[in-house]
Design a protein around this motif. Structure first.
Motif, short mmCIF file in Angstrom:
data_model
loop_
_atom_site.label_atom_id
_atom_site.label_comp_id
_atom_site.label_asym_id
_atom_site.label_seq_id
_atom_site.Cartn_x
_atom_site.Cartn_y
_atom_site.Cartn_z
N ILE A 219 0.83 -1.21 0.00
CA ILE A 219 0.00 0.00 0.00
C ILE A 219 0.86 1.27 0.00
CG2 ILE A 219 -2.13 -0.94 1.01
CD1 ILE A 219 -1.06 -0.20 3.77
N LEU A 220 2.17 1.10 0.21
CA LEU A 220 3.08 2.26 0.25
C LEU A 220 3.60 2.52 -1.16
CD1 LEU A 220 5.16 1.47 3.48
CD2 LEU A 220 3.19 3.00 3.23
N THR B 222 -5.90 -6.98 2.17
CA THR B 222 -7.21 -7.32 2.74
C THR B 222 -8.31 -7.31 1.68
OG1 THR B 222 -7.80 -5.04 3.30
CG2 THR B 222 -6.52 -6.25 4.93
N GLY C 227 2.38 -7.21 6.86
CA GLY C 227 1.93 -7.38 8.23
C GLY C 227 1.87 -6.07 8.98
N ILE C 228 1.03 -6.04 9.99
CA ILE C 228 0.98 -4.91 10.92
C ILE C 228 1.01 -5.47 12.34
CG2 ILE C 228 -0.20 -3.27 9.39
CD1 ILE C 228 -2.82 -3.94 10.84
N1 LIG Z 1 10.32 -6.92 12.65
C1 LIG Z 1 10.08 -7.91 13.46
O1 LIG Z 1 10.61 -7.93 14.60
C2 LIG Z 1 9.20 -9.06 13.04
C3 LIG Z 1 9.21 -10.22 13.84
C4 LIG Z 1 8.41 -11.30 13.46
C5 LIG Z 1 7.63 -11.22 12.32
N2 LIG Z 1 7.64 -10.07 11.58
C6 LIG Z 1 6.80 -10.07 10.37
O2 LIG Z 1 7.60 -9.81 9.24
C7 LIG Z 1 6.78 -9.22 8.20
C8 LIG Z 1 7.49 -8.01 7.62
O3 LIG Z 1 7.57 -7.00 8.63
P1 LIG Z 1 8.80 -5.96 8.75
O4 LIG Z 1 9.52 -6.30 9.98
O5 LIG Z 1 9.51 -5.90 7.45
O6 LIG Z 1 7.98 -4.61 9.04
P2 LIG Z 1 7.66 -3.34 8.14
O7 LIG Z 1 6.65 -2.57 8.91
O8 LIG Z 1 8.92 -2.66 7.73
O9 LIG Z 1 7.01 -3.95 6.82
C9 LIG Z 1 5.67 -4.36 6.72
C10 LIG Z 1 5.20 -4.13 5.31
O10 LIG Z 1 3.84 -4.59 5.19
C11 LIG Z 1 3.12 -3.61 4.44
N3 LIG Z 1 1.67 -3.66 4.69
C12 LIG Z 1 1.01 -3.35 5.85
N4 LIG Z 1 -0.31 -3.43 5.65
C13 LIG Z 1 -0.50 -3.81 4.35
C14 LIG Z 1 -1.64 -4.08 3.55
N5 LIG Z 1 -2.89 -3.94 4.04
N6 LIG Z 1 -1.46 -4.46 2.27
C15 LIG Z 1 -0.20 -4.57 1.74
N7 LIG Z 1 0.91 -4.33 2.45
C16 LIG Z 1 0.77 -3.95 3.73
C17 LIG Z 1 3.72 -2.29 4.91
O11 LIG Z 1 3.37 -1.21 4.08
C18 LIG Z 1 5.21 -2.64 4.91
O12 LIG Z 1 5.80 -2.44 3.66
C19 LIG Z 1 5.44 -8.89 8.88
O13 LIG Z 1 4.49 -9.88 8.53
C20 LIG Z 1 5.77 -8.96 10.35
O14 LIG Z 1 4.64 -9.27 11.14
C21 LIG Z 1 8.39 -9.00 11.92
#
Ligand SMILES: NC(=O)c1ccc[n+]([C@@H]2O[C@H](COP(=O)([O-])OP(=O)(O)OC[C@H]3O[C@@H](n4cnc5c(N)ncnc54)[C@H](O)[C@@H]3O)[C@@H](O)[C@H]2O)c1
Length: 251
Positions: free
Chosen positions: A38-39, A65, A92-93
């Motif tokens: 979405i970004l 979603t 993810g969020i």
């Molecule tokens: N960073 C951590 O510590 C951690 C640990 C375990 C799991 N995770 C998982 O890893 C994955 C990636 O997270 P990250 O750490 O890179 O965080 P991040 O916040 O940098 O990246 C998340 C990405 O998901 C996108 N996103 C959010 N809502 C969306 C939607 N409705 N449609 C499409 N894209 C959407 C965001 O725009 C972003 O680019 C996630 O699923 C997160 O839950 C992260």
């Protein structure tokens, strides 16, 4: 010979963070990479950056979603690259609220992005993979989808646990179609998401103290595992989970 020559990889939520690192690593191994997020500004900037490195990458707007946006994204991917070999359900969020602090809206929002988003990507991706002779799906869950803690957000943990069993169900239902599905379970990884939940340094320190290797994980360290599970090197691995947490859950 590159590991992903002629492979088409779709990464949800790949405009930044772990997904962006995975996009670059898949692309460096000759995959054609599609990022849905979405970004739009960050996604387009990443597309430009990767293209300038010689990587065949396309950014598409996708809210995970939304079922019709998935349909449109896959249609565009097929018309441009004629394939879908690998799907990374990474968008993810996060929410840190306890059960009683979680509003119904917040619960639904987190479940909708993390769990429903992965379900939709899989539901609409599997028929395409079937038609093309198979594929590989990697779901980005979390250590929080395997074990809980008093400070883990209720909706986040539940959504990531849903991804864990979605993975096994997908693996079993489509094994005969040559589609593999596995999950990865990162512990604390140094991205914007972690900064969002550890907005005070005491909490970050507490996280680090729980990690036997004594530091946060890097996005590249998750990406290496994701590329392995997606690749033909993992051809007999399906329905399993890989924990990437510096030893945190071994305790
Ligand atoms: N960073 C951590 O510590 C951690 C640990 C375990 C799991 N995770 C998982 O890893 C994955 C990636 O997270 P990250 O750490 O890179 O965080 P991040 O916040 O940098 O990246 C998340 C990405 O998901 C996108 N996103 C959010 N809502 C969306 C939607 N409705 N449609 C499409 N894209 C959407 C965001 O725009 C972003 O680019 C996630 O699923 C997160 O839950 C992260």
């Amino acid at each position: 010979m590159h590991r992903f020559s002629d492979k088409v990889v779709f990464i949800s939520g790949g405009a930044k963070g772990q997904g962006a690192v995975e996009a670059k690593m898949f692309g460096s191994e000759n995959a054609k990479v599609i990022i849905g997020d979405i970004l739009d500004d960050s996604g387009k900037a990443l597309e430009k950056e990767l293209n300038s490195l010689g990587i065949n990458c396309t950014y598409l707007h996708l809210d995970v979603t939304n079922e019709s946006e998935w349909e449109a994204a896959y249609a565009q991917a097929l018309s441009k690259y004629s394939g879908l070999d690998i799907l990374i359900n990474n968008a993810g969020i996060v929410s840190r609220a306890s059960i009683t602090e979680t509003s119904l809206d917040e619960w639904e929002k987190v479940l909708s992005v993390n769990a429903t988003g992965s379900f939709l990507g899989t539901k609409l991706g599997v028929p395409i993979m079937k038609d093309l002779g198979g594929g590989s799906i990697v779901n980005i869950s979390s250590t929080g989808g395997l074990v809980s803690s008093p400070t883990l957000g209720a909706a986040y943990a539940s959504s990531k646990a849903a991804m864990h069993l979605l993975t096994k169900t997908t693996a079993l239902q489509y094994a005969n179609d040559n589609i593999r599905c596995n999950s990865v379970h990162p512990g604390p990884i140094d991205t914007d998401m972690l900064s969002e939940i550890t907005n005070n340094s005491d909490l970050l320190k507490k996280y680090q103290e729980k990690i036997p290797l004594g530091r946060l994980g890097r996005p590249e360290e998750v990406a290496h595992a994701v590329l392995f599970l997606a690749s033909d090197e993992a051809s007999f691995i399906t329905g399993t989970e890989l924990i990437i947490d510096g030893g945190m859950l071994a305790q």
